[in-house]
Design a protein around this motif. Sequence first.
Motif, PDB file in Angstrom:
ATOM      1  N   GLY A 198     119.727  65.270  22.786  1.00 18.10           N
ATOM      2  CA  GLY A 198     121.049  64.819  23.186  1.00 18.10           C
ATOM      3  C   GLY A 198     121.575  63.604  22.454  1.00 18.10           C
ATOM      4  N   TYR A 199     121.059  63.316  21.280  1.00 20.09           N
ATOM      5  CA  TYR A 199     121.533  62.154  20.526  1.00 20.09           C
ATOM      6  C   TYR A 199     122.892  62.423  19.901  1.00 20.09           C
ATOM      7  CZ  TYR A 199     117.339  59.298  20.874  1.00 20.09           C
ATOM      8  OH  TYR A 199     116.323  58.497  21.361  1.00 20.09           O
ATOM      9  N   ASP A 200     123.769  61.427  19.962  1.00 20.39           N
ATOM     10  CA  ASP A 200     125.001  61.454  19.185  1.00 20.39           C
ATOM     11  C   ASP A 200     124.902  60.400  18.080  1.00 20.39           C
ATOM     12  OD1 ASP A 200     125.516  58.952  20.371  1.00 20.39           O
ATOM     13  OD2 ASP A 200     126.955  59.776  21.806  1.00 20.39           O
ATOM     14  N   ARG A 201     125.945  60.247  17.336  1.00 20.90           N
ATOM     15  CA  ARG A 201     125.917  59.340  16.190  1.00 20.90           C
ATOM     16  C   ARG A 201     125.554  57.915  16.595  1.00 20.90           C
ATOM     17  NH1 ARG A 201     129.364  55.818  13.341  1.00 20.90           N
ATOM     18  NH2 ARG A 201     129.125  55.939  11.053  1.00 20.90           N
ATOM     19  N   ASP A 204     126.642  70.269   6.811  1.00 18.25           N
ATOM     20  CA  ASP A 204     126.676  68.960   6.167  1.00 18.25           C
ATOM     21  C   ASP A 204     126.675  67.840   7.211  1.00 18.25           C
ATOM     22  OD1 ASP A 204     129.161  69.619   7.187  1.00 18.25           O
ATOM     23  OD2 ASP A 204     130.295  68.745   5.522  1.00 18.25           O
ATOM     24  N   LEU A 205     125.877  67.995   8.257  1.00 20.38           N
ATOM     25  CA  LEU A 205     125.894  67.047   9.370  1.00 20.38           C
ATOM     26  C   LEU A 205     125.634  65.613   8.919  1.00 20.38           C
ATOM     27  CD1 LEU A 205     126.092  66.562  12.435  1.00 20.38           C
ATOM     28  CD2 LEU A 205     123.613  66.923  12.548  1.00 20.38           C
ATOM     29  N   VAL A 206     124.738  65.422   7.962  1.00 18.75           N
ATOM     30  CA  VAL A 206     124.426  64.061   7.523  1.00 18.75           C
ATOM     31  C   VAL A 206     125.683  63.367   7.004  1.00 18.75           C
ATOM     32  CG1 VAL A 206     123.074  62.646   5.929  1.00 18.75           C
ATOM     33  CG2 VAL A 206     122.034  64.663   6.991  1.00 18.75           C
ATOM     34  N   GLU A 207     126.448  64.055   6.172  1.00 17.26           N
ATOM     35  CA  GLU A 207     127.658  63.445   5.614  1.00 17.26           C
ATOM     36  C   GLU A 207     128.707  63.225   6.703  1.00 17.26           C
ATOM     37  OE1 GLU A 207     129.909  61.529   2.847  1.00 17.26           O
ATOM     38  OE2 GLU A 207     127.795  62.144   2.728  1.00 17.26           O
ATOM     39  N   ARG A 208     128.812  64.138   7.626  1.00 18.49           N
ATOM     40  CA  ARG A 208     129.766  63.958   8.722  1.00 18.49           C
ATOM     41  C   ARG A 208     129.389  62.739   9.563  1.00 18.49           C
ATOM     42  NH1 ARG A 208     133.174  68.532   9.936  1.00 18.49           N
ATOM     43  NH2 ARG A 208     132.738  70.263   8.494  1.00 18.49           N
ATOM     44  N   ALA A 236     132.953  61.614  10.700  1.00 18.94           N
ATOM     45  CA  ALA A 236     133.957  62.677  10.642  1.00 18.94           C
ATOM     46  C   ALA A 236     133.807  63.606  11.848  1.00 18.94           C
ATOM     47  CB  ALA A 236     133.789  63.475   9.347  1.00 18.94           C
ATOM     48  N   PRO A 237     134.861  64.336  12.209  1.00 25.15           N
ATOM     49  CA  PRO A 237     134.765  65.298  13.315  1.00 25.15           C
ATOM     50  C   PRO A 237     133.721  66.375  13.025  1.00 25.15           C
ATOM     51  CG  PRO A 237     137.063  64.936  12.695  1.00 25.15           C
ATOM     52  CD  PRO A 237     136.227  64.290  11.636  1.00 25.15           C
TER      53      PRO A 237
END
Length: 363
Positions: A296-299, A325-329, A334-335
Motif C-alpha cells: 500500500g505504499y504511495d509516492r 514507466d512507474l519509476v519515471e512517473r 506525474a499522474p
Amino acid sequence: MTEALFTPAQLGDIQIANRVVMAPLTRNRATHDTHAPHDLHVTYYSQRASAGLIVTEGAQISPEGKGYAWTPGIYSPEQIAGWKKVTDAVHARGGKIVVQLWHVGRVSHTSLLDGADPVAPSAIGAGGRTFDGKGFVETSVPRALEEDEIARVVDDYRKAAIAADAAGFDGVEIHGANGYLIDQFLRDGANKRTDGYGGSIENRTRFLFEVLEAVTGVLGGGRVGLRLSPFSNANGLTDSDPMPLFSHAVKGLNRSGLAFLHLVEGQTGGSRDLPEGCSIDALRALFDGPYIANNGYDRGMAIEAVATGRADAVAFGKPFISNPDLVERLRRDAPLNAGDSATYYGGGAEGYTDYPALEDARV
C-alpha cells in the motif's frame, strides 16, 4: 535534490539503479500446455525494466507446486528457454530481475495436479478458492507430507535455483509469504505436525531454513532474497503468537547473508494495521541485510521510508501493472494510469502490455 528513492543501492550481489522494486504479480498468462513464458512476457517485463529490481510473478518450482491455471514454472527446459528471453530483454534495457520461487502447498485443486491431492504440512484445507482455468473452485483438502518426502521438496527448490541461474536471472526471491507452502509450515494454524517439522518454533522454521540452505548453496546468499508476510492471514493462515515466531525466523536469516528481506506490512493487499504487540520495525531491526518494504505504499510514503532509512527499497505491485514507466512517473510526480482489474488475470495483450508510458500518454 534527488530523493533517495531514486538513487542506486546494493542488494547483496545485485546492484540496482533505484530503490523502486516491482513486486511479484500473478497474471496467469503462461502457455497452457508447458506453463512457459512467451513473447508477451518478454514485452511485459522489458517495458518495466526501469524498476530498480523486478521480482517476477511466482513461478512454481515443480508441477506439484502449481495452484492456479496458466502460471509459469521454473523447472523444465521450455520454461528456462522462455525465461531466458525475458531476462535477456530486461538486461538489454539495463534492468535487474529475479524470479520468485513458488510452491503453493495446500492452495490448489486436484484438477491442477493431474488428480493428485495438494501437499501441505498437515491435512488441513485452506478454505478458499482458486482458479482452475474454467472458473473458481474450492481448494482441495491436502495430504500431509511424509517426513521423508520433505527432503524431496527442498531439493525441488535447489533444482529451481539451478534453473533460474540457467535462465539468466540476477537472483531469486523465495516465496515464504501469503499462505503458501513455506508459510504453512511456519504457522501453527496450518502446521499440526508432531515430528521434527512441527510443534515448537524451532521445528516450524526448520523447513524454511532448509530451503534457504539449499538455494543459497546454489546461488550464494547475495543472490537470494526472501518474502514473508508475518501478520497476514492470506489464504486462511493464522498463528497463535506470530511475533516470537517471525522474530526467530528473521534472526535466523542472518546466517545466510541474504540479498534482501521483503516483508508484506500488514494484510496482503489490504490493511496495514498490525495485531497488538506486533511490529514490522522490530522485525526489520533483527535483520542485518537490506530491507524491501511492501503493501500500500504511495509516492510520499516510499520517499519517506527510504529517506529515513526505515527501508532500503520499496516494492510496488498494482501500480506497475498499469504504469510500465512507474519509476519515471514517481520521479516526476506525474499522474498514474488506472488499472483495469478485469484484465489482471488471464487473457492476452489487453491490460498486460498495452498501457501507455509517459511519452505516449497525455499527462
